[in-house]
Motif scaffolding. Structure first.
Motif, short mmCIF file in Angstrom:
data_model
loop_
_atom_site.label_atom_id
_atom_site.label_comp_id
_atom_site.label_asym_id
_atom_site.label_seq_id
_atom_site.Cartn_x
_atom_site.Cartn_y
_atom_site.Cartn_z
N LYS C 13 0.85 -1.20 0.00
CA LYS C 13 0.00 0.00 0.00
C LYS C 13 0.89 1.25 0.00
O LYS C 13 0.64 2.21 -0.73
N ASN C 16 2.36 2.16 -3.26
CA ASN C 16 1.38 2.69 -4.20
C ASN C 16 0.88 4.08 -3.81
O ASN C 16 -0.03 4.61 -4.43
N SER C 17 1.45 4.62 -2.76
CA SER C 17 0.98 5.92 -2.29
C SER C 17 1.63 7.09 -3.03
O SER C 17 1.25 8.23 -2.82
N TYR C 18 2.65 6.79 -3.83
CA TYR C 18 3.40 7.88 -4.44
C TYR C 18 3.30 7.79 -5.96
O TYR C 18 3.08 6.71 -6.50
N PRO C 19 3.45 8.91 -6.63
CA PRO C 19 3.30 8.89 -8.08
C PRO C 19 4.36 8.01 -8.74
O PRO C 19 5.40 7.72 -8.13
N ARG C 22 8.40 7.76 -8.22
CA ARG C 22 8.71 8.43 -6.94
C ARG C 22 8.79 7.43 -5.80
O ARG C 22 8.46 7.76 -4.67
N LYS C 24 11.12 6.41 -4.15
CA LYS C 24 12.02 6.75 -3.04
C LYS C 24 11.26 7.39 -1.88
O LYS C 24 11.70 7.33 -0.74
N SER C 25 10.14 8.00 -2.18
CA SER C 25 9.33 8.59 -1.12
C SER C 25 8.96 7.59 -0.04
O SER C 25 8.74 7.95 1.10
N LEU C 27 10.77 5.49 1.31
CA LEU C 27 11.93 5.02 2.08
C LEU C 27 11.75 5.13 3.60
O LEU C 27 11.94 4.16 4.32
#
Ligand SMILES: Cc1cc2nc3c(=O)[nH]c(=O)nc-3n(C[C@H](O)[C@H](O)[C@H](O)COP(=O)(O)O)c2cc1C
Ligand code: SF4
Ligand code: SF4
Ligand code: SF4
Ligand code: SF4
Ligand code: FES
Ligand code: FES
Lengths: 693, 439, 160
Positions: C13, C16-19, C22, C24-25, C27
């Motif tokens: 989940k 899948n939260s980042y575009p 992206r 690396k978000s 991390l």
């Protein structure tokens, strides 16, 4: 043209393009604003706060390194608050800095030391305990002394952005912050030393130079790297005849500050213990030292004897000797010995390119083009390994100008990381792959095609035809491997072409031809090691070798003449992009002689009149007689690169793609020569995967 | 859960549903006016929404107090890049514990505020950056977000109105600096929480270099009531230049510490004595910090006549800050307080820039020593000097946040430093001259 | 490295939260969530996270060493965090911390021999109005007195 803005710095009216940073605008006007973290060409940090200046109408002091010049701006760089702030930044920095300048490698060249002198800190008010961390060795070349680090992040940026390696990072936070290598306690990287070079203080140092001398005790000689064909300028620091360090801090060459591991550290081959210092002659099957006079006399006698009886010579020339030596050697062969049996190890099909371009003089790219052209297509080369400077320039181009890069290679290459498209293909499939990029490429404004040795013979012509069909301006770089591979071609070290790609009447034997011939009387090898790749078929051939080391070929010789290294002589080299640059002797090995002198002495001994063998005389002759080499003397004399351009109409000859054999050097190898650099071998033997695309 | 009793003097606008049974559930929220403002905003143009927020005089509740409407107005709405909503729920300014109360008790209010902000600038996604220590709030938020998706307030084609908006929670991992907006964005992008060069500001180049509205939790939570009441009416809750109410965290030496919603311009005296029930033990107030430990410290005498708003505090040489009021009584050891505050900033300095990295570490060492009574009057001067040398020169405001309270404590309570030195020297003669006596 | 199905679901989940592009978000949340299960940021975990996100391990190291809640060494089963920052200090948070040290016989960032408890003196945790405050793992306790701290520790000890 960008709009111009007017601003005042320290009362001086200055006009500069909008968007110029105040620190640069000031610099152009001769006003220096001190800086640690700002470094032209790399991303902005605004971290060191050394560059804080006063700007009217702004409430706080402003960082000149991130402040774009604005219309009507009034800037003061030496006002009382600015000077006080500078002092206090230095005081903060020095608080935890070990005061070990007398033993620090950077002593005398340290930017922190300089600034402390110039902006005066006075006595430290810091009386607390300093924290100490031991110096660490991260790799064969990189050492890190944490307490000396001022965290300017230059090293991190140069490794990330400049090298595309991203081996360095920052760990911890606050006062505990430190630079870290990519594998906890050690580095696995290109070992280029760029981080060491750019470090303003003595936090990153190299194993080569460490504690061996002080900068002011060295003599500095700007010369050209002896390894790959990119032709980087390297400034060698010497003490006596010993070379201690290589760098290009003054950015005086086509490479700016760039040097790879080889250019920066591998100069140590010249002091390898196996360096030949006396002529050797085979006596009872064993090579024994003899005097120069005796050796030269023996060579001349043999040459004269074979020449008079119409025997067969084979001459294997070098990809590393100077243009003057090459020119003189082919003249020796053709005029002195009457043979066209002269060739060298060819690593790229420059001849086919010259032929395909058919007189279009503007289609050969320069090193500058690599940095400025808006799109590049890299075919069949792992540039970061084989042509570190070209790879560096290409990355800089992408970073500074958002240029597009396309790669067509067998395996992954570093350029993939920022490439607009990357295609993998087997050798031989390149042109097909390139054709697949037609649509994208034809949308570009212009294109630089950089191709490796796998594109040879007819394929070169096809590639040029493809380029022509794109309908945009296209330039080419035919990659070759060694420091003067290009000069070897241009000077006519070819059996069928003389200097300037002029066909000869009676083509001689190729290098494999000579080696395979069963009736060779003399094999004369100048600065090359053909026996590493071929068998010598003529059992009775008298072998004369001019070499620095007892290579496979030299070991088979009848007479070995010890040659000087590139760093020990004068002359010119022509790099992969046709830039001609001057070598300057930095060191000296007693007993060895430059190849040009050896050629001259043999000629004299034989009673041949081939002209004076000083490099300047021979260079004059080259300028007058070799196509494309009529270059301005002052440029060469002042240590800059002069563009040569040997393009002519078609070159009538049978294509011989089989003769093109790229050496496949890696970042840490360089044919036979690399084996004699302890630094290179130590890197190769280092466990871990150093090079990564 | 509420951790303190409300005060009858509160003006409960943002907190009006707090204390209702199951206040965090969407049922309670909807039954008590939740999401009505969002529905109203759906009928408004982007300019109208932004205008209402401007009219409300709402200023950022995260500490800097930047006018929210103006900030939203900076977003280049016509830009082809995606726009983002980012909620700063990093709440880590010492003395501040209000965002937590809002999220825990009425998470849907925050979601509604985000929806309205998204509507105002055309954002399709938002992230709530929650400090690592507030892990339990992630559970509460995720549950509320799930409810909102289920009821069609989030996701694609919200309420059948052709509007899309996705909202996600994102946890931090312990770093005060990640409350600073650009460092927060770096952290949200998976990096070290180090600030960025500004300009460009987040409104123009924020998350993934895209236009981003970044506000504090309380700021977003104020928006639904602004839309509901109209900006002007909301502004009128406060005083002319500072609109609305503010959650105020009373901490330190008062009898009834707690989080209270008070209108801006509320008198300090009334806040301490009536809302807070007076100084603990009937003592005198020695020092007062209006909005988190980053603000310059006031003496009791300076603070008593002031009102809790931006201008009043600015005139007194401090800041309204985040709403974390710290009250210190007459027995407080100000040297120890200065040390504890510096200990915090030294621990939290991200290390990016020289003056903050080196300055906080040096000051911490120096103050540790002075707190033990080791040093001379010159060392006390040095504290002030070093703080001065940091002030206004660091890369981000954390350096100022460290320097401001320190400089003000040395200036206003210098005698306490000197007394401490004198006491220690009387006990152990010669100590002053040996800076290494205690390390 | 595999994690429990619940954690895997959570990580999925998260990713899948980042575009697109992206990743690396994810991390920092990924490190936090996996640390909760693994107990600390082990070298193996660093490598696993780097692999999942597609970044060099040095970028993970940079982050792990930056954030104070990420630790390379395992903490106790019950990680007791005592705030001594200013608002808590004014309610004797420092004495509470000293008390915890004595009671547990360990210091800052140390773990009891049985691995049950670890102690950390922490910065403001957002409970200032209900000072002094502590956190045990992620659970807040407000207005903590020495007696209350003893009770908390004793009941956790019984819990085993
Ligand atoms: C060191 C530092 C820490 C900060 N911490 C927070 C914080 O924890 N929460 C917050 O909302 N804003 C914090 N801020 C302020 C933010 O940078 C930013 O101004 C704010 O989130 C913007 O939202 P607002 O306009 O709604 O206040 C901090 C700023 C600094 C310099
Ligand atoms: S030596 Fe290694 S770490 Fe240093 S810049 Fe070169 S590649 Fe990067
Ligand atoms: S090692 Fe040198 S270049 Fe790197 S951050 Fe430290 S001082 Fe700067
Ligand atoms: S890139 Fe080539 S020329 Fe430049 S330093 Fe390296 S080996 Fe020498
Ligand atoms: S002031 Fe400098 S060191 Fe301090 S937190 Fe900001 S950027 Fe980091
Ligand atoms: S040079 Fe400007 S901050 Fe370092
Ligand atoms: S000061 Fe302890 S929780 Fe805020």
């Amino acid at each position: 043209m960008a709009d111009l803005v007017n601003l005042t710095i320290n009362g001086r009216a200055i006009q500069t393009p909008a968007g110029t940073l105040v620190i640069d605008a000031a610099k152009k006007a001769g006003i220096e604003i001190p800086a640690f973290c700002y470094y032209e060409g790399y991303s902005l940090q605004a971290a060191c706060r050394m560059c804080l200046v006063e700007v009217e109408k702004m409430p706080k002091l402003q960082a000149a390194c991130t402040l774009p010049a604005g219309e009507g701006m009034v800037v003061r760089t030496e006002s009382e608050p600015v000077v006080k702030t500078r002092k206090s930044m230095l005081e903060f920095l020095l608080a935890n800095h070990p005061l070990d300048c007398p033993v620090c490698d950077k002593g005398g060249e340290c930017e922190l030391q300089d600034m402390s002198f110039r902006y005066g800190v006075g006595e430290s008010r810091f009386t607390e305990m300093k924290h100490h961390v031991d110096e660490k060795q991260w790799s064969p070349v990189v050492f890190y002394d944490g307490p000396r680090c001022i965290l300017c992040y230059r090293c991190v940026r140069v490794c990330n952005e400049g090298m595309g390696v991203s081996a360095l990072g920052v760990i911890n936070r606050g006062e505990q912050s430190l630079i870290t290598p990519n594998f906890e306690d050690h580095l696995e990287c290109d070992e280029c030393g760029m981080c060491i070079d750019i470090c303003p203080v003595g936090a990153l140092t190299s194993g080569t130079y460490r504690y061996r001398t002080r900068p002011w005790e060295m003599k500095h000689t700007g010369t050209i790297c002896a390894f790959c064909s990119d032709g980087c300028k390297t400034t060698l620091g010497t003490r006596g005849h010993e070379i201690i360090r290589g760098n290009n801090r003054d950015r005086s060459g086509i490479n700016g500050e760039f040097l790879c591991m080889k250019g920066r550290y591998a100069f140590d081959f010249i002091e390898h213990p196996e360096r030949l210092t006396s002529p050797l002659m085979k006596v009872n099957g064993k090579l024994e030292p003899v005097s120069w006079a005796k050796a030269l006399e023996a060579v001349a006698r043999k040459f004269t004897e074979v020449k008079t009886r119409g025997g067969r010579f084979g001459i294997a020339a070098s990809t590393k000797t100077t243009n003057e030596e090459n020119y003189y050697l082919q003249k020796f062969a053709r005029q002195g010995l009457g043979t066209n049996n002269i060739d060298h190890h060819r690593s790229g099909d420059v001849v086919a390119l010259i032929d395909a371009l058919n007189g279009r003089a503007d289609a050969l790219a320069t090193m500058q083009d690599v940095y400025t052209m808006t799109a590049s297509l890299v075919i069949a080369s792992d540039l970061a390994q084989e042509h570190p400077l070209i790879a560096f320039q290409l990355r800089a181009n992408n970073r500074h100008h958002q240029s597009n890069t396309y790669t067509v290679t067998k395996g992954p290459v570093r350029e993939d990381k920022y490439a607009a498209a990357s295609i993998r293909c087997e050798e031989g499939g390149e042109l097909e792959a390139v054709a697949g990029l037609r649509e994208q490429l034809s949308k570009e404004k212009e294109l630089l095609v950089i191709f490796g040795g796998a594109i040879k013979g007819e394929a070169v012509g096809k590639l040029v035809a493809f380029g022509d069909s794109l309908g945009i301006p296209v330039k080419y770089i035919c990659l070759v491997d060694y420091s003067n591979s290009r000069g070897a071609m241009d000077m006519g070290l070819l059996p069928d072409l003389g200097p300037g790609y002029e066909p000869v009447d009676q083509p001689g034997m190729t290098l494999p031809g000579m080696m395979a011939a069963s009736d060779l009387d003399v094999l004369w090898v100048v600065g090359s090691n053909p026996l590493a790749r071929y068998e010598l078929a003529s059992p009775g051939a008298f072998v004369v070798v001019q070499e620095m080391f007892l290579t496979e070929t030299a070991a088979r010789a009848d007479i070995v003449l010890p040659a000087s290294a590139a760093y020990e002589k004068a002359g010119t080299l022509t790099n992969v992009t046709g830039e001609c640059q001057k070598l300057h002797a930095a060191g000296r090995t007693m007993g060895a002689k430059p190849d040009l002198e050896i050629l001259g002495l043999i000629a004299r001994e034989m009673g041949l009149n081939l002209g004076i063998w000083s490099s300047s005389n021979v260079f004059e002759e080259i300028r007058k007689s070799v196509r494309g080499y009529n270059i301005p003397l002052p440029i060469i004399a002042t240590g800059q690169a002069a563009q040569t351009n040997p393009v002519k109409g078609g070159v009538p000859l049978r294509p011989r793609p089989d003769l093109i054999q790229p050496a496949g050097n890696t970042l840490f190898t360089s044919g036979s020569l690399g084996r004699y650099s302890k630094k290179l071998t130590s890197v190769i033997e280092y466990p871990g995967q150093l090079y990564r695309p | 859960m509420l951790f303190n009793d409300p005060s009858p003097l509160e003006v409960k606008i943002l907190t009006r549903r707090l204390g209702l049974p199951n206040s965090a559930s969407i049922e309670t929220n909807l039954a008590n006016g939740g999401y009505k403002s969002f529905e109203k905003a759906l009928e408004m143009t982007q300019d109208q929404i932004i205008q209402e927020v401007k009219d409300s005089n709402l200023r950022g509740r995260g500490g800097a107090g930047f006018p929210t409407g103006m900030k939203w107005g900076f977003v280049p709405r016509q830009s082809p890049k995606p726009k983002y909503i980012v909620v700063n729920a990093d709440e880590s300014e010492p003395g501040t514990c209000k965002d937590r109360v809002l999220i825990e008790n009425d998470p849907h209010l925050l979601i509604e505020g985000c929806l309205i902000a998204a509507q105002a600038v055309g954002a399709k996604a938002g992230y709530i950056y929650v400090r690592g220590e507030y892990r339990y709030l992630i559970g509460i938020l995720d549950k509320a977000i799930g409810e909102a998706y289920a009821r069609g307030y989030l996701g694609k084609n919200i309420l059948g109105r052709g509007v899309d908006f996705d909202l996600y929670t994102h946890t931090g991992a312990g770093a005060y600096e990640c409350g600073e907006e650009s460092a927060l964005l770096e952290s949200l992008e998976g990096k070290r929480g180090q600030p960025r060069i500004r300009p460009p500001f987040p409104a123009v180049a924020g998350l993934y270099q895209c236009p981003t509205v970044l506000n504090n939790v309380e700021t977003y939570c104020a928006v639904p009531s602004i839309i509901e009441m109209g900006g002007k009416a909301w502004a009128a809750l406060g005083i002319p230049k500072a609109g609305g109410t503010k959650l105020t965290c009373l901490t330190g030496h008062v009898n009834r510490t707690g989080v209270y919603e008070l209108p801006l311009g509320f008198p300090v005296e009334k806040m301490i004595n009536e809302v807070g029930g007076g100084i603990r033990g009937g003592k005198k107030m020695k020092a007062f910090i209006p909005g988190g430990s980053s603000c310059p410290v006031l003496t009791g005498e300076e603070a008593w006549p002031l009102t809790m708003d931006y201008d009043s505090m600015a005139k007194a040489g401090t800041m309204l800050g985040s709403g974390g009021v710290i009250i210190m009584d007459e027995d407080t050891d100000m040297v120890k307080a200065a040390l504890r505050i510096m200990h915090f900033y030294a621990h939290e300095s991200c290390g990016w820039c020289i003056p903050c990295r080196e300055g906080t570490a040096w000051l911490k060492k120096l103050l540790t020593r002075l707190n033990e009574g080791v040093g001379t009057a010159k060392d006390v001067d040095l504290v002030g000097d070093l703080a001065d040398n940091m002030l206004g020169k660091t890369f981000c405001p954390l350096g100022d946040a460290a320097a401001l309270p320190t400089a003000s404590i040395v200036r206003k309570f210098r005698h306490e430093f000197e007394a401490k030195l004198a006491r220690a020297q009387a006990a152990v003669p010669g100590m002053a001259n040996n800076p290494f006596a205690i390390v | 490295m595999t994690f429990s199905p619940e954690l895997e679901a959570k990580l999925e989940k998260l990713m899948n939260s980042y575009p697109p592009g992206r990743k690396k978000s994810a991390l920092i949340p990924m490190l936090m969530f996996t640390q909760d299960e693994v107990g600390s940021i082990t070298q193996e975990l660093v490598e696993e996270v780097a692999r999942r996100i597609g970044i060099p391990t040095v970028q993970v190291d940079e982050v792990v060493t930056y954030y104070s809640m990420l630790h390379r060494k395992p903490m106790g089963k019950h990680h007791i965090q005592v705030c001594t920052n200013i608002s808590c200090l004014l309610w004797n948070g420092d004495e509470l911390y000293e008390h915890a040290r004595e009671k547990l016989g360990i210091g800052h960032k140390e773990v009891t021999a049985d691995g049950m408890f670890s102690l950390e003196e922490v910065e403001c945790m957002g409970a200032c109005s209900w000072a002094p405050a502590i956190q045990v793992n992620y659970d807040f306790h407000h207005h903590v007195t020495k007696e209350k701290l003893d009770q908390i520790i004793d009941s956790l000890r019984k819990l085993r």
